[in-house]
Enzyme design. Structure first.
Site, PDB file in Angstrom:
ATOM      1  N   ASP A   1      61.989  15.001  42.900  1.00  0.00           N
ATOM      2  CA  ASP A   1      60.670  15.376  43.416  1.00  0.00           C
ATOM      3  C   ASP A   1      60.766  15.992  44.789  1.00  0.00           C
ATOM      4  O   ASP A   1      59.943  16.831  45.150  1.00  0.00           O
ATOM      5  CB  ASP A   1      59.753  14.145  43.466  1.00  0.00           C
ATOM      6  CG  ASP A   1      59.359  13.725  42.073  1.00  0.00           C
ATOM      7  OD1 ASP A   1      60.162  13.013  41.430  1.00  0.00           O
ATOM      8  OD2 ASP A   1      58.292  14.150  41.603  1.00  0.00           O
TER       9      ASP A   1
ATOM     10  N   CYS B   1      64.016   9.039  33.598  1.00  0.00           N
ATOM     11  CA  CYS B   1      62.682   9.624  33.692  1.00  0.00           C
ATOM     12  C   CYS B   1      62.561  10.872  32.820  1.00  0.00           C
ATOM     13  O   CYS B   1      63.341  11.070  31.873  1.00  0.00           O
ATOM     14  CB  CYS B   1      62.359   9.935  35.159  1.00  0.00           C
ATOM     15  SG  CYS B   1      60.586  10.163  35.470  1.00  0.00           S
TER      16      CYS B   1
HETATM   17  C1  RUB Z   1      58.772  12.325  37.580  1.00  0.00           C
HETATM   18  C2  RUB Z   1      60.142  12.388  38.136  1.00  0.00           C
HETATM   19  C3  RUB Z   1      60.969  13.588  37.756  1.00  0.00           C
HETATM   20  C4  RUB Z   1      60.822  14.645  38.849  1.00  0.00           C
HETATM   21  C5  RUB Z   1      61.450  15.955  38.447  1.00  0.00           C
HETATM   22  O1  RUB Z   1      58.007  11.276  38.139  1.00  0.00           O
HETATM   23  O2  RUB Z   1      60.565  11.568  38.912  1.00  0.00           O
HETATM   24  O3  RUB Z   1      62.308  13.249  37.659  1.00  0.00           O
HETATM   25  O4  RUB Z   1      59.451  14.863  39.122  1.00  0.00           O
HETATM   26  O5  RUB Z   1      60.722  16.523  37.392  1.00  0.00           O
HETATM   27  P1  RUB Z   1      56.480  11.082  37.673  1.00  0.00           P
HETATM   28  P2  RUB Z   1      60.661  18.108  37.178  1.00  0.00           P
HETATM   29  O6  RUB Z   1      56.492  10.833  36.204  1.00  0.00           O
HETATM   30  O7  RUB Z   1      56.005   9.928  38.480  1.00  0.00           O
HETATM   31  O8  RUB Z   1      55.737  12.368  38.014  1.00  0.00           O
HETATM   32  O9  RUB Z   1      62.076  18.561  37.003  1.00  0.00           O
HETATM   33  O10 RUB Z   1      59.821  18.267  35.954  1.00  0.00           O
HETATM   34  O11 RUB Z   1      60.028  18.697  38.385  1.00  0.00           O
END
Ligand code: RUB
Length: 308
Positions: free
Chosen positions: A197, A128
């Site tokens: 998240d 991701c």
């Molecule tokens: C994003 C996702 C990221 C976390 C952490 O999912 O799973 O790994 O949100 O991101 P989506 P961060 O694309 O569905 O939002 O470190 O930027 O908080």
């Protein structure tokens, strides 16, 4: 509520992506919305604020970081003795700035701490797009560390492409694989590093769907699995018995023109048990998920205050 409804729409449509950026968008939206308020007294201003918080909180389910941020704004407004809309907006603006500084300091520390693990030619697999992970990559590059990254596509919405582009823009060697090739490549990587998240009171982490399987593949191959995250992702509701909700997104993201009658399921996230995570890289250092509740209590005691 135009400004807030607009922001909630952007969050829902994934025009703003990743837990941290979602929290930033929500914080900014509340501040801007309240600047437009014409509330005639304290009670109606508080009602408007509550409505803004509720619209934004409902925009994506699996986002305690956004909910905690909104709770912080709300707590500060409710516990202060402001007497006019001008004073309210000054207070909100100041509180939002403080919160954004907390995030920025947390990410700085995560970058610094995580970069100590990325050197000596290591090959890291990520999934991701995460701003915490990306911060570690950029900091490691800035320190001149020698490392390379394998990124998954991240079906169905391909957030891995954002990661891959960002890596190349920063001069970091990157290889893209399809999600189902993770098992094939696992023996060739030295560590897995993903964002998250949500962190639950039991120390599980919730991240982009597929993360749980990647953690199992890492354990099977004896590859260390680390999560990089601000402690603001902790969900206090899980302490009181709630399970972290897992957002299910429209089936069209998986197959836009699939055959009639086919059932398509599209959970956005999954759960990785704490036993599969070697360390949480957070603003307190690299901690075990078993001690995460104490770490959150030390850094952000207000998170445990009862919901408004
Ligand atoms: C994003 C996702 C990221 C976390 C952490 O999912 O799973 O790994 O949100 O991101 P989506 P961060 O694309 O569905 O939002 O470190 O930027 O908080």
């Amino acid at each position: 509520m135009n400004r807030v409804v607009e922001a909630a729409g952007r969050i829902r449509r994934l025009e703003v992506q990743g837990a941290t950026e979602i929290a930033f968008e929500a914080i900014r939206a509340v501040v801007e919305q309240m600047k437009l308020s014409e509330a005639s007294d304290r009670a109606s201003a508080l009602r408007e604020l509550a409505e803004a918080v509720s619209i934004l909180s409902g925009s994506r389910e699996t986002e305690p970081c956004m909910r905690n941020s909104l709770r912080f704004l709300n707590l500060s407004v409710r516990s202060s003795d402001w007497r006019s809309l001008g004073e309210l907006n000054e207070l909100l603006g100041g509180t939002a700035d403080r919160l954004l500084r907390v995030f920025s300091e947390a990410l700085r520390k995560i970058g610094e701490i995580g970069s100590m693990r990325l050197s000596g030619g290591v090959r890291v697999l990520t999934h991701c797009h995460s701003s915490a992970v990306s911060r570690i990559f950029k900091e490691s590059k800035a320190r001149g560390n020698d490392f390379e990254v394998v990124c998954t596509e991240t079906r169905p919405l391909f957030q891995g492409r954002r990661t891959a582009r960002e890596l190349l823009e920063n001069g970091i060697k990157a290889t893209m694989i399809v999600d189902s090739a993770v098992g094939y490549f696992m023996p060739d990587v030295d560590m897995v590093l993903v964002g998250c998240d949500a962190i639950t009171s039991q120390g599980s982490v919730v991240n982009k769907v597929g993360t749980g399987l990647i953690a199992l593949a890492a354990r099977d191959a004896g590859v260390p699995f680390h999560v990089a995250s601000e402690l603001m992702k902790f969900d206090p509701e899980t302490l009181h018995g709630a399970a972290e909700p897992i957002e299910e997104r429209p089936s069209i993201e998986v197959w836009a023109e699939g055959p009639y009658g086919l059932v398509v399921r599209n959970p956005a996230f999954d759960v990785t048990r704490s036993a599969l995570v070697d360390g949480l890289i957070c603003e307190e250092g690299i901690v075990s998920l078993g001690s995460v509740v104490e770490a959150v209590r030390r850094s952000y005691p207000w998170i445990f205050e009862q919901s408004f």
